[in-house]
Motif scaffolding. Structure first.
Motif, PDB file in Angstrom:
ATOM      1  N   LYS A   3       0.924  -1.253  -0.123  1.00 36.55           N
ATOM      2  CA  LYS A   3       0.053   0.031  -0.076  1.00 36.55           C
ATOM      3  C   LYS A   3       0.989   1.442  -0.083  1.00 36.55           C
ATOM      4  N   ILE A   4       1.921   1.178   0.752  1.00 35.13           N
ATOM      5  CA  ILE A   4       2.833   2.205   0.607  1.00 35.13           C
ATOM      6  C   ILE A   4       3.269   2.636  -0.868  1.00 35.13           C
ATOM      7  N   PHE A   5       3.947   1.447  -1.465  1.00 40.89           N
ATOM      8  CA  PHE A   5       4.353   1.757  -2.846  1.00 40.89           C
ATOM      9  C   PHE A   5       3.169   2.524  -3.858  1.00 40.89           C
ATOM     10  N   ILE A   6       1.965   1.709  -3.740  1.00 36.38           N
ATOM     11  CA  ILE A   6       1.087   2.114  -4.619  1.00 36.38           C
ATOM     12  C   ILE A   6       0.654   3.640  -4.158  1.00 36.38           C
ATOM     13  N   ILE A   9       3.572   5.960  -5.738  1.00 39.66           N
ATOM     14  CA  ILE A   9       3.217   6.008  -7.245  1.00 39.66           C
ATOM     15  C   ILE A   9       2.064   6.931  -7.386  1.00 39.66           C
ATOM     16  N   ARG A  10       1.028   6.747  -6.959  1.00 40.35           N
ATOM     17  CA  ARG A  10      -0.188   7.511  -7.109  1.00 40.35           C
ATOM     18  C   ARG A  10       0.193   9.049  -6.671  1.00 40.35           C
ATOM     19  N   TRP A  11       1.050   9.329  -5.593  1.00 35.00           N
ATOM     20  CA  TRP A  11       1.480  10.673  -5.275  1.00 35.00           C
ATOM     21  C   TRP A  11       2.415  11.259  -6.337  1.00 35.00           C
ATOM     22  N   TYR A  12       3.201  10.410  -6.956  1.00 44.01           N
ATOM     23  CA  TYR A  12       4.000  10.739  -7.998  1.00 44.01           C
ATOM     24  C   TYR A  12       3.063  11.375  -9.273  1.00 44.01           C
ATOM     25  N   TYR A  15       1.370  14.785  -8.362  1.00 47.87           N
ATOM     26  CA  TYR A  15       1.937  16.072  -8.053  1.00 47.87           C
ATOM     27  C   TYR A  15       3.204  16.101  -8.902  1.00 47.87           C
ATOM     28  N   ILE A  16       3.910  15.057  -9.134  1.00 50.47           N
ATOM     29  CA  ILE A  16       5.018  15.210 -10.153  1.00 50.47           C
ATOM     30  C   ILE A  16       5.101  15.153 -11.385  1.00 50.47           C
ATOM     31  N   SER A  17       4.431  14.156 -11.913  1.00 47.89           N
ATOM     32  CA  SER A  17       4.242  14.075 -13.278  1.00 47.89           C
ATOM     33  C   SER A  17       3.496  14.942 -14.157  1.00 47.89           C
ATOM     34  N   PRO A  18       2.563  15.710 -13.698  1.00 49.00           N
ATOM     35  CA  PRO A  18       1.728  16.860 -14.283  1.00 49.00           C
ATOM     36  C   PRO A  18       2.864  18.065 -14.607  1.00 49.00           C
ATOM     37  N   LEU A  19       4.141  18.055 -13.800  1.00 53.66           N
ATOM     38  CA  LEU A  19       4.881  19.133 -14.288  1.00 53.66           C
ATOM     39  C   LEU A  19       5.518  19.057 -14.968  1.00 53.66           C
ATOM     40  N   SER A  20       5.750  17.963 -15.685  1.00 53.81           N
ATOM     41  CA  SER A  20       6.762  17.561 -16.925  1.00 53.81           C
ATOM     42  C   SER A  20       5.942  17.356 -18.181  1.00 53.81           C
ATOM     43  N   PRO A  28       1.393   0.571 -21.217  1.00 52.95           N
ATOM     44  CA  PRO A  28       0.993   1.828 -20.350  1.00 52.95           C
ATOM     45  C   PRO A  28       2.356   2.718 -20.108  1.00 52.95           C
ATOM     46  N   THR A  29       1.996   3.731 -19.468  1.00 51.88           N
ATOM     47  CA  THR A  29       3.228   4.675 -19.265  1.00 51.88           C
ATOM     48  C   THR A  29       4.082   3.918 -17.947  1.00 51.88           C
ATOM     49  N   CYS A  30       5.323   4.409 -17.936  1.00 50.07           N
ATOM     50  CA  CYS A  30       6.190   3.830 -16.965  1.00 50.07           C
ATOM     51  C   CYS A  30       5.453   3.769 -15.363  1.00 50.07           C
ATOM     52  N   SER A  31       4.933   4.812 -15.027  1.00 53.98           N
ATOM     53  CA  SER A  31       4.394   4.849 -13.686  1.00 53.98           C
ATOM     54  C   SER A  31       3.179   3.914 -13.478  1.00 53.98           C
ATOM     55  N   ASN A  32       2.258   3.635 -14.700  1.00 56.60           N
ATOM     56  CA  ASN A  32       1.422   2.859 -14.648  1.00 56.60           C
ATOM     57  C   ASN A  32       1.818   1.298 -14.542  1.00 56.60           C
ATOM     58  N   TYR A  33       2.806   1.354 -15.502  1.00 58.45           N
ATOM     59  CA  TYR A  33       3.654  -0.142 -15.392  1.00 58.45           C
ATOM     60  C   TYR A  33       3.982  -0.468 -14.014  1.00 58.45           C
ATOM     61  N   MET A  34       4.734   0.427 -13.269  1.00 55.97           N
ATOM     62  CA  MET A  34       5.080   0.091 -11.940  1.00 55.97           C
ATOM     63  C   MET A  34       3.903  -0.144 -11.123  1.00 55.97           C
ATOM     64  N   LEU A  35       3.032   0.587 -11.226  1.00 60.09           N
ATOM     65  CA  LEU A  35       1.775   0.487 -10.254  1.00 60.09           C
ATOM     66  C   LEU A  35       1.010  -1.058 -10.637  1.00 60.09           C
TER      67      LEU A  35
END
Length: 101
Positions: A3-6, A9-12, A15-20, A28-35
């Motif tokens: 749950k911590i990892f999930i 990833i969702r926090w990233y 809050y972080i991904s929309p900045l770039s 799927p995108t790398c963050s969705n793949y990791m999720l």
């Protein structure tokens, strides 16, 4: 732990991904793949798979469709181009092409 990892990833993603600008070469995108990898294979194997995917996401690869495999691996799914081509063809010619999984 999972749950911590999930949550991280969702926090990233929120809050972080929309900045770039979007620049992932895979679907799927790398963050969705990791999720998805963490959800499917657990926190440690999912983290390893997601990290390997991020390392593969660079300007020297073609990218394309690369879903999370059912078995643990750090390599790209075998023959993803064929499946990707089937999906693309089915999108433009749905009456002529059937996607085989």
């Amino acid at each position: 732990m999972k749950k911590i990892f999930i949550w991280l990833i969702r926090w990233y993603q929120k809050y972080i991904s929309p900045l770039s600008r979007p620049h992932c070469r895979y679907y799927p995108t790398c963050s969705n793949y990791m999720l998805q990898a963490v959800e499917k294979h657990g926190p440690f194997a999912g983290l390893i798979m997601g990290t390997a995917r991020i390392l593969r996401c660079n300007p020297f690869v073609r990218g394309g469709f690369d879903p999370v495999p059912d078995n643990f691996t750090i390599f790209r799914n075998p023959h993803p181009e064929r499946y990707e081509d089937q999906i693309i063809a089915a999108k433009f010619h749905p009456d002529k092409v059937k996607v085989k999984e």
